[in-house]
Scaffold this active site. Structure first.
Site, mmCIF file in Angstrom:
data_model
loop_
_atom_site.group_PDB
_atom_site.id
_atom_site.type_symbol
_atom_site.label_atom_id
_atom_site.label_comp_id
_atom_site.label_asym_id
_atom_site.label_seq_id
_atom_site.Cartn_x
_atom_site.Cartn_y
_atom_site.Cartn_z
ATOM 1 N N SER A 10 0.820 -1.133 -0.110
ATOM 2 C CA SER A 10 -0.047 0.194 0.008
ATOM 3 C C SER A 10 0.840 1.256 -0.026
ATOM 4 O O SER A 10 0.433 2.352 -0.644
ATOM 5 C CB SER A 10 -0.977 0.023 1.199
ATOM 6 O OG SER A 10 0.053 -0.052 2.419
ATOM 7 N N CYS A 72 2.636 -7.153 1.704
ATOM 8 C CA CYS A 72 1.430 -6.244 2.313
ATOM 9 C C CYS A 72 0.683 -7.305 3.061
ATOM 10 O O CYS A 72 -0.080 -7.929 2.427
ATOM 11 C CB CYS A 72 0.809 -5.461 1.533
ATOM 12 S SG CYS A 72 -0.545 -4.445 2.510
ATOM 13 N N GLU A 157 4.168 6.227 8.847
ATOM 14 C CA GLU A 157 4.207 6.985 7.275
ATOM 15 C C GLU A 157 4.338 8.582 7.735
ATOM 16 O O GLU A 157 4.864 9.178 6.827
ATOM 17 C CB GLU A 157 2.935 6.644 6.684
ATOM 18 C CG GLU A 157 2.574 5.367 6.309
ATOM 19 C CD GLU A 157 2.667 5.132 4.908
ATOM 20 O OE1 GLU A 157 2.197 6.181 3.910
ATOM 21 O OE2 GLU A 157 3.237 3.855 4.546
ATOM 22 N N HIS A 193 5.027 -2.647 7.495
ATOM 23 C CA HIS A 193 5.568 -1.169 8.000
ATOM 24 C C HIS A 193 6.294 -1.346 9.576
ATOM 25 O O HIS A 193 6.940 -0.478 10.062
ATOM 26 C CB HIS A 193 4.499 -0.201 8.369
ATOM 27 C CG HIS A 193 3.889 0.562 7.110
ATOM 28 N ND1 HIS A 193 3.391 -0.183 6.074
ATOM 29 C CD2 HIS A 193 4.192 1.552 6.743
ATOM 30 C CE1 HIS A 193 3.010 0.587 5.103
ATOM 31 N NE2 HIS A 193 3.500 1.887 5.780
HETATM 32 N N1 DGL Z 1 1.973 -2.572 5.187
HETATM 33 C C1 DGL Z 1 0.851 -3.089 5.126
HETATM 34 C C2 DGL Z 1 0.480 -4.436 5.709
HETATM 35 O O1 DGL Z 1 1.509 -5.290 5.918
HETATM 36 C C3 DGL Z 1 -0.057 -2.323 5.882
HETATM 37 C C4 DGL Z 1 -0.226 -0.606 5.694
HETATM 38 C C5 DGL Z 1 -1.619 -0.015 5.550
HETATM 39 O O2 DGL Z 1 -2.311 -0.241 6.515
HETATM 40 O O3 DGL Z 1 -1.610 0.435 4.181
HETATM 41 O O4 DGL Z 1 -0.235 -4.852 6.390
#
Ligand code: DGL
Length: 273
Positions: A10, A72, A157, A193
């Site tokens: 994302s 993700c 972020e 993240h």
């Molecule tokens: N990096 C994403 C994950 O592994 C989530 C980030 C988002 O909420 O967009 O779930």
């Protein structure tokens, strides 16, 4: 024709996975796409995440990719199964899309001595129940405790992950997780993240608890996958090249991305439609 492996997130989080992929597969080419214009995905509905992820997968296929990794958890939880079962057979039967939940679940139980593990993820990942379902297939005896951490991705972020304010939300969600069981000895960072908060998470968990990030797990699993699927590996180009795309502003992406990737990168803007 051989093409790069697509890596999708994302936003920036998938870069923590790409970093590990690059270390394990230094000759393979990779193309990264962050859908920053529409991030975060974590609080969006099943239908929306599925729609956005399908658009991204189609974009990778338009670039010629034969193999796409959804780096993700939220997209893996909400879109992967539909894409694999409903879309791929119609759209591109020879191409492959893989996620991060199954490979993480496959090994997580091996880290725990108490057979009690914690899963930290976005609201979407936790509500999907994907981890308890997947983990039960590999470790039926494992007790799985989950905690959604909706404030963590926005903190990361927005560059607040190493600031004192972040400790408040780290402690809050860890307390909620450990209030479910004091016997949890292994915690999976089930959001790509979260490695940026790893230092703070380690500082606040009870002593002896292992914190597991997904990068190396996904990288080792991809190496094994390519060994077991030589026909797919033949379709992956190997010129040690990496290209980066974002659906938002390329300059902003370049600045933030180095925090996740550990080195400077050059990014390009793309629209998905
Ligand atoms: N990096 C994403 C994950 O592994 C989530 C980030 C988002 O909420 O967009 O779930």
């Amino acid at each position: 024709m051989a093409a790069p492996i697509g890596v999708f997130d994302s936003g920036y989080g998938g870069l923590t996975i790409l970093k590990a992929l690059k270390e394990q597969l230094p000759h393979h080419d990779f193309i990264y796409l962050g859908d920053n214009a529409r991030a975060p995905y974590g609080t969006r509905s099943f239908e929306t995440v599925y729609q956005y992820t399908l658009e991204a997968v189609n974009w990778f296929f338009d670039q010629g990719c034969e193999l796409v990794i959804l780096a993700c958890n939220t997209a893996s939880a909400k879109a992967l199964r539909n894409i694999q079962q409903l879309d791929l057979p119609k759209m591109a039967p020879g191409k492959r899309v893989l996620g991060v939940i199954r490979p993480s679940s496959e090994v997580l139980g091996t880290y725990s001595k108490t057979h009690e593990v914690g899963i930290l993820g976005t609201t979407g990942t936790i509500q999907s129940n994907s981890y308890p379902i997947e983990l039960a297939k590999f470790y039926p005896e494992l007790k799985v405790f989950q905690q959604a951490c909706p404030m963590w991705v926005p903190l990361i972020e927005n560059g607040e992950f190493d600031k004192p304010g972040a400790d408040y939300f780290v402690v809050q969600y860890l307390n909620e997780l450990f209030s479910q069981s004091k016997r949890i000895d292994t915690v999976l960072l089930a959001c790509t993240h979260y490695p940026l908060l790893e230092a703070k998470i380690k500082a606040h968990v009870p002593g002896g608890v292992k914190i597991i990030a997904q990068g190396d797990i996904i990288a080792h699993s991809l190496v094994k996958y390519l060994q077991n699927h030589p026909k797919i590996d033949e379709k992956c180009s190997k010129n040690s090249q990496m290209t980066f795309f974002t659906t938002d502003n390329a300059e902003t992406f370049e600045k933030q991305a180095s925090l996740f990737f550990g080195q400077k990168i050059e990014a390009n803007h793309t629209d998905l439609a």
